[in-house]
Design a protein around this motif. Structure first.
Motif: not given
Length: 302
Positions: A268, A260, A263, A234, A277, A266, A242, A248, A245, A250
């Motif tokens: 975001v 989050l 998930v 992430n 998103i 993604l 988070l 991602n 998850s 973010v």
């Protein structure tokens, strides 16, 4: 020059304090890369008729600059000899978001310079896989090298209207230059240098790059890859929490906490006037949302 253009120019001046302010130009209107590059070539040649010019996208990252500099020497050398040189990046995966440069199969040896067989548009996933497996297709990095005289000759041949408009501008040092540019530039054709010149020229050679740590930062997925990541892959900018998850990106913009839960993969991104998103695998399609906003005339967000 509108408010957005003035803001962009100020931002560039701030980032490049070593470049004289008068040498930083903002386009009076968006006309893609051919008119902008032609204008730069015109100005440079007015200062030096034998000038050799390089074109470098401003949003790219070069992680291994020493390796990169080694590639620039043969590129500029080819340009001095009257050729148009383009830089190709050896693909690291089957990418659908980049154009490709095709080299002859027999050019797969140690020599970095090779003739260009063709330029290919951004492919779909199946074609991108074939390009990647073939080994003789390289990503088009959008970096070009030429003598200004060669480029201007090519524009006169392939894009005469734009070439004539640019050639008719007063001297760059003239007090009337800025006002005249504002009148003339919007009349230029809206076309990329790839379509206007590169795909039609006969004197194009490619410089094949190995690992130079290149990233075009052309999508939020690319930003994720460049950002420092945690043990779960992430990447976070701002205030985020988070749990369970992975993968991602973010960006809270420091406006609020983003949380989050459960998930994966993604994007975001929170800004004062919009929240994005998206699936990271579709990061290259974020531009489609911008087109929708333009179609809906959402000028408040553009």
């Amino acid at each position: 020059m509108d408010t957005h253009q003035r803001s962009s120019a100020r931002g560039i001046v701030k980032q490049l304090p070593e470049v004289p302010k008068r040498q930083i130009l903002a386009e009076p209107a968006q006309r893609n890369t051919a008119p902008a590059i032609g204008l730069a070539a015109h100005i440079l040649q007015s200062e030096d008729k034998d000038a050799v010019m390089g074109v470098f996208p401003s949003d790219h990252v070069i992680g291994r600059p020493r390796n990169y500099i080694k590639l620039l020497r043969p590129a500029f050398q080819a340009a001095k000899q009257g050729k148009i040189a383009v830089l190709g990046i050896q693909p690291r995966w089957a990418e659908t978001g980049y154009g490709y440069i095709e080299f002859p199969n027999e050019a797969s040896g140690a020599t970095r310079q090779a003739p260009v067989s063709s330029f290919r548009e951004k492919p779909d996933a199946a074609i991108a896989e074939k390009f990647f497996a073939a080994g003789n297709f390289y990503w088009n990095a959008g970096m070009f090298f030429w003598k200004t005289s060669v480029l201007l000759d090519a524009l006169r041949h392939h894009l005469p209207k734009t070439a004539t408009l640019i050639a008719g501008l007063p001297a760059f040092s003239s007090r009337s230059f800025a006002a005249r540019l504002k009148e003339v530039f919007p009349l230029c054709e809206n076309i990329s240098i790839d379509y206007a010149v590169l795909e039609k020229a006969q004197n194009v050679v490619g410089i094949r790059a190995g690992d130079i740590g290149w990233n075009d930062v052309g999508s939020w997925d690319a930003v994720h890859d460049l950002h420092k990541r945690d043990a779960h892959n992430n990447a976070v900018r701002g205030d985020a929490l988070l749990k369970d998850s992975t993968g991602n990106y973010v960006d809270s913009g420091h406006h609020k906490l983003i949380a989050l839960l459960g998930v994966n993969d993604l994007i975001v991104v929170d800004t004062p006037d919009a929240l994005l998103i998206a699936d990271r695998r579709r990061a290259q399609q974020v531009g489609d949302l911008v087109k929708l906003l333009e179609k809906q005339k959402r000028d408040d967000l553009l």
